[in-house]
Motif scaffolding. Structure first.
Motif, short mmCIF file in Angstrom:
data_model
loop_
_atom_site.label_atom_id
_atom_site.label_comp_id
_atom_site.label_asym_id
_atom_site.label_seq_id
_atom_site.Cartn_x
_atom_site.Cartn_y
_atom_site.Cartn_z
N ALA A 22 1.85 -4.14 10.50
CA ALA A 22 2.25 -3.59 9.19
C ALA A 22 3.70 -3.14 9.25
CB ALA A 22 1.34 -2.42 8.81
N HIS A 44 -1.90 1.13 11.39
CA HIS A 44 -1.75 -0.32 11.25
C HIS A 44 -0.38 -0.84 11.69
CE1 HIS A 44 -5.53 -0.09 9.13
NE2 HIS A 44 -5.01 0.79 8.30
N VAL A 54 3.43 -0.62 3.94
CA VAL A 54 2.67 0.63 3.81
C VAL A 54 3.62 1.82 3.81
CG1 VAL A 54 0.64 -0.31 4.99
CG2 VAL A 54 2.36 0.94 6.33
N ALA A 102 -5.78 -2.75 4.41
CA ALA A 102 -4.76 -3.04 5.43
C ALA A 102 -5.30 -3.99 6.50
CB ALA A 102 -4.27 -1.74 6.06
N LEU A 133 2.29 -7.00 5.24
CA LEU A 133 1.72 -5.75 4.75
C LEU A 133 2.78 -4.66 4.74
CD1 LEU A 133 -0.73 -3.95 3.97
CD2 LEU A 133 -1.14 -3.67 6.44
N MET A 146 0.85 -1.20 0.00
CA MET A 146 0.00 0.00 0.00
C MET A 146 0.89 1.25 0.00
SD MET A 146 -3.09 -1.11 2.60
CE MET A 146 -4.15 0.24 2.02
N LEU A 181 -2.64 5.01 7.44
CA LEU A 181 -1.84 3.79 7.32
C LEU A 181 -0.94 3.60 8.53
CD1 LEU A 181 -0.90 3.72 3.52
CD2 LEU A 181 -2.75 2.51 4.70
#
Length: 329
Positions: free
Chosen positions: A275, A270, A261, A249, A259, A238, A267
């Motif tokens: 993340a 997360h 980001v 997410a 993940l 992302m 964001l």
């Protein structure tokens, strides 16, 4: 407490995050115990609303100068109703990327938000910015992180590193930063990884040109079933330029996918749940992160499904608390 009538106003019913959140609000059992939710669509070309029979009116509308008279009329016609706005769009990153006349935009937000009893931010990062910027008084702000039913994502088979298939899922729009992701991916020389891009939008032709010649990159089209799309990837990227929260997410984390980001706007919320932040958001940093994924140096979140309170439970509890708060006020 008696059941409260809650009417949600929306002006964009196209498939996307806002409608998915509203679908969840309408159908989740935990959200119907004390609040009776219904939906009303607003025509952007003729936003006259008339009288609304409700205890709580919730705006999911896109704030604009054109909408401001409608909001003023809404407030005047419903002096006894609690009126709430959920801010799905505007963030610090949005302003940086899109707003030239920042003082005029700040004035629009202040004038609009003052018409509501409460303003709901969909992430802590967005809420911090709304207060810090002076757009919303701290006493009027509440944070309710967006949510959908994640049970089907939790049920997906786990994946083990190293990552071989990276997914980019979302509207093919400048906001999502997929151009940077494609450029970074093409810089990698590994033949054993691939990039699947799910979505459609105005940047599709540009992105296809950017990816042209690299057989590792595939465009999968619109994903009507987000769970099925998630099942095809080992990790999710992302690289958004701005993002109020990012449903993809929480879906990736629930599915046990690694993940990546950008550390921007919602964001950042997360990161506490597993993340991985690509620190400086540059193409070089994304190239390194992709290689780290492929080499197994970045792991999926270890907490998959093992949390005391699921995001769905928290979402329902926060909406219920908001309703009680407005009744007391």
């Amino acid at each position: 407490m008696a059941r409260l009538r809650v009417v949600h106003l929306v002006d964009d019913t196209t498939a996307g995050g806002v409608m998915r959140v509203l679908d969840h609000i309408m159908t989740a059992p935990g959200l119907s115990e004390t609040l009776d939710h219904s939906l009303r669509c607003v025509d952007r070309r003729n936003a006259a609303l008339g009288h609304i029979e409700a205890d709580i009116i919730v705006s999911h509308l896109a704030i604009s100068w054109r909408l401001l008279p409608t909001l003023i009329a809404l407030r005047a016609r419903h002096p006894r109703a609690a009126i709430v706005h959920v801010e799905h769009s505007y963030t610090e990153g949005f302003v940086t990327a899109n707003v030239t006349h920042t003082r005029r935009f700040a004035t629009l937000l202040r004038l609009s938000y003052r018409l509501f009893n409460r303003v709901v931010a969909v992430s802590h990062a967005q809420g911090d910015w709304l207060v810090r910027s002076g757009a919303v008084r701290a006493s009027a702000l509440r944070v309710v992180q967006s949510c959908v039913d994640l049970s089907a994502f939790r049920a997906l088979p786990a994946v083990s590193p190293p990552v071989r298939v990276i997914g980019a899922i979302g509207r093919l729009d400048r906001q999502k930063g997929f151009d940077s992701l494609i450029t970074a991916f093409r810089r990698t020389t590994r033949p054993d990884i691939s990039l699947l891009i799910y979505g459609e939008g105005p940047e599709e032709a540009t992105l296809r040109d950017l990816a042209s010649g690299d057989a590792r990159i595939r465009f999968m089209g619109f994903a009507p079933d987000p769970v099925a799309a998630m099942a095809t990837v080992d990790a999710v990227a992302m690289p958004s330029l701005w993002e109020a929260y990012g449903l993809v997410a929480i879906e990736a984390l629930a599915a046990g996918r690694a993940l990546l980001v950008n550390r921007v706007d919602g964001l950042s919320d997360h990161l506490a749940h597993g993340a991985y932040a690509v620190e400086d958001s540059s193409i070089t940093a994304w190239e390194h992160a992709i290689n780290d994924l492929a080499e197994g140096h970045i792991q999926p979140s270890p907490d998959r499904g093992n949390v005391a309170q699921t995001p769905e439970d928290l979402f329902a509890a926060q909406w219920t608390l908001l309703g009680k708060d407005l009744v007391r006020a």
